[in-house]
Scaffold this motif. Structure first.
Motif, PDB file in Angstrom:
ATOM      1  N   VAL A   1      62.272  -4.129  69.721  1.00  0.00           N
ATOM      2  CA  VAL A   1      61.215  -3.285  69.070  1.00  0.00           C
ATOM      3  C   VAL A   1      59.957  -3.259  69.762  1.00  0.00           C
ATOM      4  O   VAL A   1      59.203  -2.212  70.007  1.00  0.00           O
ATOM      5  CB  VAL A   1      61.052  -3.774  67.689  1.00  0.00           C
ATOM      6  CG1 VAL A   1      59.831  -3.039  67.035  1.00  0.00           C
ATOM      7  CG2 VAL A   1      62.311  -3.555  66.759  1.00  0.00           C
ATOM      8  N   LEU A   2      59.277  -4.399  70.272  1.00  0.00           N
ATOM      9  CA  LEU A   2      58.207  -4.386  70.993  1.00  0.00           C
ATOM     10  C   LEU A   2      58.167  -3.396  72.156  1.00  0.00           C
ATOM     11  O   LEU A   2      57.344  -2.637  72.480  1.00  0.00           O
ATOM     12  CB  LEU A   2      57.724  -5.908  71.352  1.00  0.00           C
ATOM     13  CG  LEU A   2      56.350  -5.955  72.073  1.00  0.00           C
ATOM     14  CD1 LEU A   2      55.372  -5.574  71.091  1.00  0.00           C
ATOM     15  CD2 LEU A   2      56.149  -7.391  72.367  1.00  0.00           C
ATOM     16  N   ALA A   3      59.339  -3.751  73.022  1.00  0.00           N
ATOM     17  CA  ALA A   3      59.521  -2.860  74.125  1.00  0.00           C
ATOM     18  C   ALA A   3      59.787  -1.443  73.915  1.00  0.00           C
ATOM     19  O   ALA A   3      59.371  -0.461  74.596  1.00  0.00           O
ATOM     20  CB  ALA A   3      60.701  -3.454  74.881  1.00  0.00           C
ATOM     21  N   ALA A   4      60.342  -0.949  72.878  1.00  0.00           N
ATOM     22  CA  ALA A   4      60.483   0.432  72.392  1.00  0.00           C
ATOM     23  C   ALA A   4      59.133   0.884  72.157  1.00  0.00           C
ATOM     24  O   ALA A   4      58.882   2.158  72.398  1.00  0.00           O
ATOM     25  CB  ALA A   4      61.535   0.444  71.326  1.00  0.00           C
ATOM     26  N   GLU A   5      58.294   0.303  71.603  1.00  0.00           N
ATOM     27  CA  GLU A   5      57.022   0.764  70.923  1.00  0.00           C
ATOM     28  C   GLU A   5      56.081   1.115  72.162  1.00  0.00           C
ATOM     29  O   GLU A   5      55.202   1.816  72.067  1.00  0.00           O
ATOM     30  CB  GLU A   5      56.046  -0.442  70.206  1.00  0.00           C
ATOM     31  CG  GLU A   5      56.999  -0.513  68.607  1.00  0.00           C
ATOM     32  CD  GLU A   5      56.240  -1.725  67.872  1.00  0.00           C
ATOM     33  OE1 GLU A   5      55.440  -2.285  68.277  1.00  0.00           O
ATOM     34  OE2 GLU A   5      56.301  -1.555  66.768  1.00  0.00           O
ATOM     35  N   ALA A   6      56.342   0.293  73.274  1.00  0.00           N
ATOM     36  CA  ALA A   6      55.284   0.581  74.402  1.00  0.00           C
ATOM     37  C   ALA A   6      55.960   2.030  75.009  1.00  0.00           C
ATOM     38  O   ALA A   6      55.126   2.609  75.823  1.00  0.00           O
ATOM     39  CB  ALA A   6      56.028  -0.593  75.521  1.00  0.00           C
ATOM     40  N   HIS A   7      57.069   2.356  74.683  1.00  0.00           N
ATOM     41  CA  HIS A   7      57.390   3.957  74.912  1.00  0.00           C
ATOM     42  C   HIS A   7      57.245   4.933  73.922  1.00  0.00           C
ATOM     43  O   HIS A   7      57.879   5.944  73.894  1.00  0.00           O
ATOM     44  CB  HIS A   7      58.689   3.558  75.509  1.00  0.00           C
ATOM     45  CG  HIS A   7      58.955   3.064  76.866  1.00  0.00           C
ATOM     46  ND1 HIS A   7      58.302   3.469  78.089  1.00  0.00           N
ATOM     47  CD2 HIS A   7      59.460   1.799  76.944  1.00  0.00           C
ATOM     48  CE1 HIS A   7      58.600   2.382  79.059  1.00  0.00           C
ATOM     49  NE2 HIS A   7      59.129   1.451  78.268  1.00  0.00           N
ATOM     50  N   ASN A   8      56.368   4.551  72.878  1.00  0.00           N
ATOM     51  CA  ASN A   8      56.205   5.443  71.615  1.00  0.00           C
ATOM     52  C   ASN A   8      57.408   5.626  70.769  1.00  0.00           C
ATOM     53  O   ASN A   8      57.591   6.555  70.046  1.00  0.00           O
ATOM     54  CB  ASN A   8      55.735   6.792  72.026  1.00  0.00           C
ATOM     55  CG  ASN A   8      54.827   7.066  71.102  1.00  0.00           C
ATOM     56  OD1 ASN A   8      54.221   6.474  70.249  1.00  0.00           O
ATOM     57  ND2 ASN A   8      54.596   8.658  70.624  1.00  0.00           N
ATOM     58  N   LEU A   9      58.646   4.696  70.865  1.00  0.00           N
ATOM     59  CA  LEU A   9      59.550   4.943  69.777  1.00  0.00           C
ATOM     60  C   LEU A   9      59.754   3.837  68.945  1.00  0.00           C
ATOM     61  O   LEU A   9      59.226   2.617  69.159  1.00  0.00           O
ATOM     62  CB  LEU A   9      60.992   4.426  70.982  1.00  0.00           C
ATOM     63  CG  LEU A   9      61.144   5.256  72.087  1.00  0.00           C
ATOM     64  CD1 LEU A   9      62.040   4.782  73.108  1.00  0.00           C
ATOM     65  CD2 LEU A   9      62.036   6.530  71.642  1.00  0.00           C
ATOM     66  N   ILE A  10      60.296   4.331  67.872  1.00  0.00           N
ATOM     67  CA  ILE A  10      60.140   3.452  66.636  1.00  0.00           C
ATOM     68  C   ILE A  10      61.629   3.404  65.897  1.00  0.00           C
ATOM     69  O   ILE A  10      62.613   4.327  66.485  1.00  0.00           O
ATOM     70  CB  ILE A  10      59.332   4.244  65.619  1.00  0.00           C
ATOM     71  CG1 ILE A  10      59.674   5.502  65.243  1.00  0.00           C
ATOM     72  CG2 ILE A  10      57.813   4.091  65.777  1.00  0.00           C
ATOM     73  CD1 ILE A  10      59.228   6.025  63.903  1.00  0.00           C
TER      74      ILE A  10
END
Length: 271
Positions: free
Chosen positions: A244-253
């Motif tokens: 989730v943290l890695a995805a948030e870095a790319h504006n993904l939820i």
């Protein structure tokens, strides 16, 4: 070509998980019968230390390691192949299994490519993909293995499906399975990256190991349509916070997560 055969005693609950990890780490295929898992590896590529690292995670050990004469390993694997019901609407089977009256009856020619519908990660990915509206959409199946997910997207009336795998054996098996299922709108690409592609996708599904998924995450974010869906599998349940943290870095939820036998499937969209 000579092969190394590794005999491992393990229960049925562990068999698919251990087989998956071994095949992701250089083994060409496995067979299982009466509590005995046999994993086959090209003798020139056999790494006993890497094998021990995998087995130690489950408290297992190699009971016997032997050299085997060359033979038709796909036939060995085919003899142990069973059909699989995936959720309520998908049936994965070999050509010699009877069809079922379900929405998606998918024929998979038994080979050593991963993704036949038996492993939890394939099942979780397929169930998540089956719930999406793919009609008229573009779909990327990254790490396509046998091509099952690409074929499922085709059956769901996607306008275009791109199946990608770096392994030539997977590419060849996917091509065979596309023909068996008359999935004419599926294109196959042998590659380990999609950075060079000049297109975006409405749906990206990637059922590969954790480290590769995390490495490819920036590419997925770049190639995902602004309103697209990203399905990721190949993680275990304790990886959720890192993912989730890695995805948030790319504006993904995170919009979906499911777990089966500790394997984690997730789905993301842009914020």
């Amino acid at each position: 070509m000579s092969y190394t055969a590794v005999h491992i005693k393990c229960n049925k609950d562990l068999e698919e998980t251990v087989s998956f990890l071994l095949q992701e780490n250089g083994f060409d295929g496995t067979s299982y019968e009466q509590g005995n898992l046999i994993a086959y590896c090209n003798s020139g590529q056999f790494n006993e230390l890497a094998l021990s690292d995998i087995l130690n995670q489950f408290g297992l050990k190699a009971e016997q390691i032997s050299e085997e004469k060359d033979q038709n390993w796909n036939q060995v694997w085919e003899d142990n192949f069973k059909d699989a019901d995936i959720g309520e609407h998908i049936h994965s089977r070999a050509p010699f299994h009877p069809a079922k009256e379900v929405k998606h009856d998918i024929i998979i020619l038994p080979k050593m490519a991963f993704g036949t519908g038996h492993h939890e990660t394939t099942q979780l990915s397929a169930i998540s993909l089956e719930k999406l509206d793919c009609e008229g959409k573009t779909v990327l199946d990254m790490g396509c293995g046998s091509g099952l997910l690409a074929i499922l997207a085709s059956q769901k009336k996607a306008s275009r499906v791109l199946a990608v795998d770096y392994d030539i054996h997977c590419v060849e098996n996917t091509r065979e399975n596309i023909q068996l299922n008359a999935a004419a709108n599926v294109e196959i690409l042998q590659a380990d990256s999609i950075a060079h592609l000049n297109e975006t996708f409405d749906v990206i599904v990637s059922n590969i190991v954790k480290n590769i998924n995390l490495k490819l995450l920036p590419e997925f974010a770049q190639k995902l349509h602004p309103d697209g869906h990203l399905i990721l599998c190949g993680f275990i349940d304790t990886d959720i916070d890192q993912l989730v943290l890695a995805a948030e870095a790319h504006n993904l939820i995170l919009i979906e997560q499911n777990i089966a036998n500790n394997w984690l499937q997730t789905q993301f969209k842009f914020k």
